[in-house]
Structure formats: structure tokens, C-alpha cells
Design a protein around this motif. Sequence first.
Motif, PDB file in Angstrom:
ATOM      1  N   ALA A   1      -8.408   2.250  -1.386  1.00  0.00           N
ATOM      2  CA  ALA A   1      -9.623   2.570  -0.837  1.00  0.00           C
ATOM      3  C   ALA A   1     -10.628   1.731  -0.826  1.00  0.00           C
ATOM      4  CB  ALA A   1      -9.693   3.689  -1.680  1.00  0.00           C
ATOM      5  N   THR A   2     -11.732   1.943  -0.396  1.00  0.00           N
ATOM      6  CA  THR A   2     -12.698   0.933  -0.550  1.00  0.00           C
ATOM      7  C   THR A   2     -14.069   1.392  -1.062  1.00  0.00           C
ATOM      8  OG1 THR A   2     -13.343   1.503   2.119  1.00  0.00           O
ATOM      9  CG2 THR A   2     -11.981  -0.614   1.447  1.00  0.00           C
ATOM     10  N   ALA A   3     -15.003   1.000  -1.487  1.00  0.00           N
ATOM     11  CA  ALA A   3     -16.060   1.673  -2.119  1.00  0.00           C
ATOM     12  C   ALA A   3     -17.151   1.853  -1.007  1.00  0.00           C
ATOM     13  CB  ALA A   3     -16.985   0.529  -2.799  1.00  0.00           C
ATOM     14  N   THR A   4     -17.751   3.076  -1.005  1.00  0.00           N
ATOM     15  CA  THR A   4     -18.711   3.479  -0.092  1.00  0.00           C
ATOM     16  C   THR A   4     -20.132   2.927  -0.058  1.00  0.00           C
ATOM     17  OG1 THR A   4     -19.290   5.565  -1.038  1.00  0.00           O
ATOM     18  CG2 THR A   4     -17.473   5.471   0.445  1.00  0.00           C
TER      19      THR A   4
ATOM     20  N   ARG B   1      -8.805   4.409   2.598  1.00  0.00           N
ATOM     21  CA  ARG B   1      -8.606   3.299   3.971  1.00  0.00           C
ATOM     22  C   ARG B   1      -8.077   3.992   5.186  1.00  0.00           C
ATOM     23  NH1 ARG B   1      -6.379  -1.731   1.372  1.00  0.00           N
ATOM     24  NH2 ARG B   1      -8.485  -1.724   0.569  1.00  0.00           N
TER      25      ARG B   1
ATOM     26  N   GLU C   1       0.720  -1.131   0.041  1.00  0.00           N
ATOM     27  CA  GLU C   1       0.056   0.025   0.030  1.00  0.00           C
ATOM     28  C   GLU C   1       0.656   1.176   0.077  1.00  0.00           C
ATOM     29  OE1 GLU C   1      -3.972  -1.482   2.398  1.00  0.00           O
ATOM     30  OE2 GLU C   1      -2.417  -0.687   3.556  1.00  0.00           O
TER      31      GLU C   1
ATOM     32  N   MET D   1     -15.613   6.147  -3.756  1.00  0.00           N
ATOM     33  CA  MET D   1     -14.463   5.445  -2.982  1.00  0.00           C
ATOM     34  C   MET D   1     -14.077   6.391  -1.828  1.00  0.00           C
ATOM     35  SD  MET D   1     -14.373   2.789  -4.767  1.00  0.00           S
ATOM     36  CE  MET D   1     -12.954   1.958  -4.011  1.00  0.00           C
TER      37      MET D   1
END
Length: 321
Positions: free
Chosen positions: A262-265, A279, A140, A276
Amino acid sequence: LREGGHVAESASATVRAAGGFWIASAEAAGLERSTVDQYTQHLELHIAPLMGDTLLSKVTVPVVRSFEDRLRDEGRSPAMVRKVLVSLGSLLADAQERGLVARNAVREKSRARQKGKDRRQERRQTGRLKVGVDIPTRDEIKAIVGALEGRWRPLLLTAIFAGLRASELRGLRWTDVDLDGRELRVHQRADRYNAVGRPKSEAGERTVPLPPMVVNTLREWKLVCPKGDLGLVFPNGVGNVESLGNIINRGLVPAQIRAGVATATGEIDAEGNPVMAARYTGMHSLRHFYASWCINRPTDGGLGLPPKVVQERLGHASIVM
């Protein structure tokens, strides 16, 4: 009565009144503005509403335990409950010194508690920092470094590979950066109110080596860095102290999203693309990475430094931290 430490109810102040004295003592002692503000918030939002009218002479261990239960029942987090109890103990200690109360029930409770059981419960609540959750992984960090651009690249590279606190980055001066010697010295910081001052503790003043990539980036940045009376390395556009919000919202978060960290909202933007979320939402995650990078074995991609050296580089007063 025999020891001469009893305080009659008629001479006992309320918790709210003692809180006023406590805040005044903190200000007179020259504590940082942020610390005094935190004390005031604990008093006004948590202590005074629940037990402000209670006489100090009535604050016993059972009363403190009931207060702790009410804090928890009304939705305060375990971390907030602990912080408020520490503040209440400090308030009572100040009242003791003023002769307003003979006992500090918070300290008595701490001594009398079932230490092993309580500490195990606290560890379960707080948990250990986890790689990929609290600490960015090596992959990362590689992705984030590759996505850094513009004025945020030198700042975030320094955060990642020198481990400075956000306040120390915001207060760093060019006079404290030795590019030829490949090191920087931490002598000051900028607090949340943008006031520049000395580090919180003596251990905070330290010298930190810089990797070649950071040195080269800082050389380039120095040529275009906005000038100001403060001589800051990472100022805002007019040379003054940069806000922490800008660093996070315009630097750290967009870099992670570009890097795919990142993560999807679950939401969709106006163009139909998934929204996105980064994280890692705080600068301290980069400091966690730096600590891990310093202490991990070379076979795991770390520097393999002795724990005492890591403590000194991070500016911790105690190796326990």
C-alpha cells in the motif's frame, strides 16, 4: 449512383435515429446486458450529444475525424475515444445493412490512417503493463498470501494461483471443482448484474490445475462454505452470488493494507495514523500475476510454461492476447 449504393439525403436518417436501430439490433442479437448497456452509454453520453442530429449521408471521414477531435478536446481519455469510435463504426455498419447509408466513414478512416504512426502513438498512450504498477511482484504476492484471512482467503488464493476472472470466481460451482484431481473447470460465470451464464467465449470454458495450497484451503473452506441453491464455491453469506465490490473492498484491499502492499494517501485518520491505499485496486491485477507466473522462467520463480498453454489456462481465444 452508378453502383446503386447512393442514399439520398431525403432518405437518410440521423445518427441518433440510427443509434436507436443499432441498440435494438444488439438486444435482438442476444448480446450480453453489459455490452448493450455499454453501447447505450456510448450513444447517449458521447455520440448523440456531439453528432446526433447529423444525417448519416453527411458522416464522412473528415466529420469522423472532427468528432474524434471533439471527444479528445472535451476531456475523454484516449481509451474512451477509441471505444466510442468502435461503437460509432458498429452503428454505421448496422445502418449500412439497413440501407440507410452507403459508406462507413469510421472503417474508411481506419483503412486510410497512417497505421505505423498511429499505432506507435497508441502504444505510447497505453504503455506496457509494468511489474509493481499493474502486476504485483513475487514479494508482494508472498506478503498478500500471508495476510489473507477468513472467507476471503480461499477466494483470493484461487484468483492468484488459478488466474480466473472475477466473474468466473463468482460463478464457480463446487461441482466444477475436483479436489482429488487437483483441478477446476470453468463452465459458467456471474456478470456484473449477478446473472449466472456461460463464459463469454468458447475458449473461456477450460480446465485449470490447482496447487496443493489452494486444494487444501478449498477443502477446509468447503466445510464452512454457506450453502445455496446455486452451489457456489464463493457465495455471499446467504449462498447467492457475491458482489465484485465486496470482494475488492472487503477482501483484496484490506489484505494488501495488512500486507504492507500500500501507499500513503497523505491523509490522517481520527487516531492520527496515516491513511493507506491499496496498491492494486482491481482483481485483474491478480490475473496478470498468474499469467506472468505461468510464463516466466523457472529460474525467475515461474513455471516456464509454453505460451500456448498459458493462453489455454487463461481462457483467451487468441494467443495474441
